[in-house]
Design a protein around this motif. Sequence first.
Motif, PDB file in Angstrom:
ATOM      1  N   ARG A   1      -6.432   1.947   2.038  1.00  0.00           N
ATOM      2  CA  ARG A   1      -5.020   1.843   1.625  1.00  0.00           C
ATOM      3  C   ARG A   1      -4.804   0.626   0.731  1.00  0.00           C
ATOM      4  O   ARG A   1      -4.114   0.713  -0.294  1.00  0.00           O
ATOM      5  CB  ARG A   1      -4.136   1.739   2.882  1.00  0.00           C
ATOM      6  N   LEU A   2      -5.432  -0.506   1.114  1.00  0.00           N
ATOM      7  CA  LEU A   2      -5.333  -1.720   0.302  1.00  0.00           C
ATOM      8  C   LEU A   2      -5.942  -1.500  -1.082  1.00  0.00           C
ATOM      9  O   LEU A   2      -5.396  -1.955  -2.094  1.00  0.00           O
ATOM     10  CB  LEU A   2      -6.043  -2.878   1.016  1.00  0.00           C
ATOM     11  N   ALA A   3      -7.075  -0.787  -1.134  1.00  0.00           N
ATOM     12  CA  ALA A   3      -7.740  -0.524  -2.417  1.00  0.00           C
ATOM     13  C   ALA A   3      -6.846   0.309  -3.328  1.00  0.00           C
ATOM     14  O   ALA A   3      -6.732   0.037  -4.533  1.00  0.00           O
ATOM     15  CB  ALA A   3      -9.074   0.181  -2.180  1.00  0.00           C
ATOM     16  N   TYR A   4      -6.203   1.338  -2.765  1.00  0.00           N
ATOM     17  CA  TYR A   4      -5.272   2.142  -3.568  1.00  0.00           C
ATOM     18  C   TYR A   4      -4.117   1.284  -4.087  1.00  0.00           C
ATOM     19  O   TYR A   4      -3.707   1.403  -5.249  1.00  0.00           O
ATOM     20  CB  TYR A   4      -4.716   3.311  -2.746  1.00  0.00           C
TER      21      TYR A   4
ATOM     22  N   LEU B   1       1.305   6.234  -4.678  1.00  0.00           N
ATOM     23  CA  LEU B   1       1.554   7.384  -3.793  1.00  0.00           C
ATOM     24  C   LEU B   1       0.368   7.623  -2.857  1.00  0.00           C
ATOM     25  O   LEU B   1       0.554   8.001  -1.695  1.00  0.00           O
ATOM     26  CB  LEU B   1       1.853   8.631  -4.628  1.00  0.00           C
ATOM     27  N   LYS B   2      -0.867   7.384  -3.350  1.00  0.00           N
ATOM     28  CA  LYS B   2      -2.045   7.507  -2.486  1.00  0.00           C
ATOM     29  C   LYS B   2      -1.995   6.463  -1.372  1.00  0.00           C
ATOM     30  O   LYS B   2      -2.323   6.756  -0.212  1.00  0.00           O
ATOM     31  CB  LYS B   2      -3.331   7.331  -3.307  1.00  0.00           C
ATOM     32  N   ALA B   3      -1.593   5.231  -1.726  1.00  0.00           N
ATOM     33  CA  ALA B   3      -1.487   4.168  -0.713  1.00  0.00           C
ATOM     34  C   ALA B   3      -0.449   4.533   0.336  1.00  0.00           C
ATOM     35  O   ALA B   3      -0.680   4.378   1.554  1.00  0.00           O
ATOM     36  CB  ALA B   3      -1.130   2.840  -1.378  1.00  0.00           C
ATOM     37  N   LEU B   4       0.693   5.053  -0.111  1.00  0.00           N
ATOM     38  CA  LEU B   4       1.753   5.441   0.822  1.00  0.00           C
ATOM     39  C   LEU B   4       1.316   6.599   1.725  1.00  0.00           C
ATOM     40  O   LEU B   4       1.705   6.663   2.891  1.00  0.00           O
ATOM     41  CB  LEU B   4       3.009   5.834   0.047  1.00  0.00           C
TER      42      LEU B   4
END
Length: 359
Positions: free
Chosen positions: A216-219, A240-243
Amino acid sequence: MGKNFSEGQFKAVQHLCQFYSTVLADEAQCVIYNEYQLSLVRKMSDKVMEGKVLETISQLYLSLGTERAYRSALDYTKRSLGIFIDLQAKEREAQAWLQAGKIYYILRQNELVGLYIQAAQNAAICTQDPNLEMELFEASGDIFFNGDWEREKAVPFYRDKALPLAIKTKNSTAELRLVNKLVELLLHLQAYEECLRYAQASLMLSVHLGNHLNERLAYHRLAVIHHHLGQCELTEHFFLKALSLCPSPLQFDEEAIYYVKVYLILGDITFSDLKDPFDAAGYYNLALAAAMDLGNKKAQLKIYTRLAIIFHNFLVDREMSLFFYQKARTFATELNIRRINLSPDQYMRATWTSAKKVM
């Protein structure tokens, strides 16, 4: 009899050192008993133990945080260094050289920092242990990474020395840790193109290791980097990927705060860069839902104001605009804010400033 008087007394002093270190933390008492332990170890002619106790005392002085304490720490480190050189204990010698270099960095004696770090690396190379070498190179970079100045000097230690060894030894955990440090540093240095490479590596390693939090951090970091590079569609995609990796329902306030922050950024980007007020309104409504969950009045005021502006000036829906404006006025009154500006110019300035701040 004298010798016997010195396992039972030595053991007692060791217990007192441990007591004042962990049970009843008292740095001054800890120093006193470690100094006493040092005198006993010398009588026992145990050079290995003497070096270890000297290291401990050095760390204690270092934690006191004054220049005088730092100089005392340096003195004890150098004394331990002399012992480890005599014992040809290369691993401990390398760590002592590095510790002295760290203290010189704290004392801002920059001309000596590099010399001591180089000596630490030379000692580590003598062990022919790639894992130890990697640890020493990373620790050398950490001196600058965790410091207050010359942080850019950490980059070659991580990128050119530690990371190749992590890859060579197939240490994926260390590799992930190192690329994350490089991403943070290169973002700080605004080296976005190079930073992108390590952010992508961080994502691949996170997926490989099953580290969902780091994924998630990487996204998130990929979104930030693409935003700095002016690539708005990719910025939106990665946010949106992180979310999508956030837990649902939200478990902690910090997660809701993240939702508010990111959906606000997405709203700002969608409107200011992608020129899509309709989608921007959708993102602001999602930010609003998270802000309402938090009970964050300032965030709700900001979002209601932006929605009022969008519906007033761009979607031309007077009824919705009035609804959001009245909501904003309610919060403005509660927060003792006198005026709400519904001009499109003010909106553009607010969204652009907000997007820059959160990056």
